[in-house]
Design an enzyme around this catalytic site. Structure first.
Site, PDB file in Angstrom:
ATOM      1  N   LYS A  94     -33.366 -40.047  11.318  1.00  0.00           N
ATOM      2  CA  LYS A  94     -32.240 -41.059  11.397  1.00  0.00           C
ATOM      3  C   LYS A  94     -31.872 -40.634  10.146  1.00  0.00           C
ATOM      4  CE  LYS A  94     -32.003 -45.872  11.944  1.00  0.00           C
ATOM      5  NZ  LYS A  94     -32.765 -47.061  11.169  1.00  0.00           N
ATOM      6  N   HIS A 147     -28.884 -42.534   8.316  1.00  0.00           N
ATOM      7  CA  HIS A 147     -28.626 -44.318   8.149  1.00  0.00           C
ATOM      8  C   HIS A 147     -29.792 -44.665   7.758  1.00  0.00           C
ATOM      9  CE1 HIS A 147     -29.037 -44.969  12.226  1.00  0.00           C
ATOM     10  NE2 HIS A 147     -28.800 -46.349  12.212  1.00  0.00           N
TER      11      HIS A 147
END
Length: 228
Positions: A111, A113
């Site tokens: 990821k 974020h």
């Protein structure tokens, strides 16, 4: 517990697991194409442990096998994707048995974020057991070992549900060892299984149900051709 009693308990656990898997419809008989392109007379699909009762029972088998192994461990790791549920359920059962340990899992893609990264859950540290359903070619388990070591932790074992005890390679050039044996040889750590092909054959051989017992000859012939 004496060695003889420990072996008897292990055999009983394996026999109970095979019976449970058949009753749950997870272990099936017929004709199934494997990842290697072989026609197998049986198929184990852990994705069919698909409700709370079956998953809870499955977790009991994982936890009991791990505790009975005597392996010292500090946490569990579940490879994406099936290993995530299996590691989480096993951690819950271990806590119920009085042994609460942290667990984590990886993502297939990092990821960019939120918390970011590839890992979810507790930080990887100490002695780690990898929890998954089977070993086919060992690729996801190799990746797991690399991730664990890169974090500075120590992978000490892999625990799977069913060991098919099957050689890899093409029919005209079969490996001398199974995927499990290759993994143990490469990484120098044990692969534990709740049950294996020998346990399955014993279940079929001794079964009072003629429909189930009828599958024994085909499974035995398959093992003769591909087994270790």
């Amino acid at each position: 517990m004496s060695s003889m009693n420990a072996n008897a308990a292990s055999d009983r656990l394996a026999a109970d697991f095979v019976a449970f898997s058949v009753q749950a419809g997870v272990l099936r008989f017929g004709e199934f194409k494997t990842k290697a392109g072989r026609l197998s007379p049986y198929f184990f699909n852990s994705g069919l442990f698909d409700d709370g009762a079956k998953l809870g029972r499955l977790a009991e088998f994982y936890a009991r096998r791990l505790l009975a192994s005597g392996i010292e461990f500090d946490m569990l790791f579940g490879p994406a994707y099936k290993g995530i549920t299996l590691a989480a359920a096993s951690a819950v059962e271990l806590a119920r048995l009085g042994r609460s340990v942290p667990f984590c899992h990886n993502r297939k893609e990092a990821k960019d974020h939120g918390e970011g990264g590839l890992m979810v859950g507790a930080p990887l540290k100490g002695r780690v057991v990898v929890i998954d359903d089977v070993i086919t070619d060992g690729a996801s388990k190799r990746e797991s070992v690399e991730l664990i070591r890169a974090a500075g932790a120590e992978p000490v074992a892999v625990l799977i549900a069913m060991d098919r005890m099957e050689r890899g390679g093409r029919d005209d050039n079969l490996s001398a060892r199974s995927a499990v044996e290759d993994f143990e040889r490469e990484f120098g750590m044990p692969v534990l299984s709740i049950a294996n092909l020998s346990d399955l054959m014993q279940y079929l051989r001794s079964n009072d149900d003629p429909d189930l017992a009828a599958h024994f000859a085909r499974v035995a012939a398959y093992r003769e051709r591909y087994g270790v």
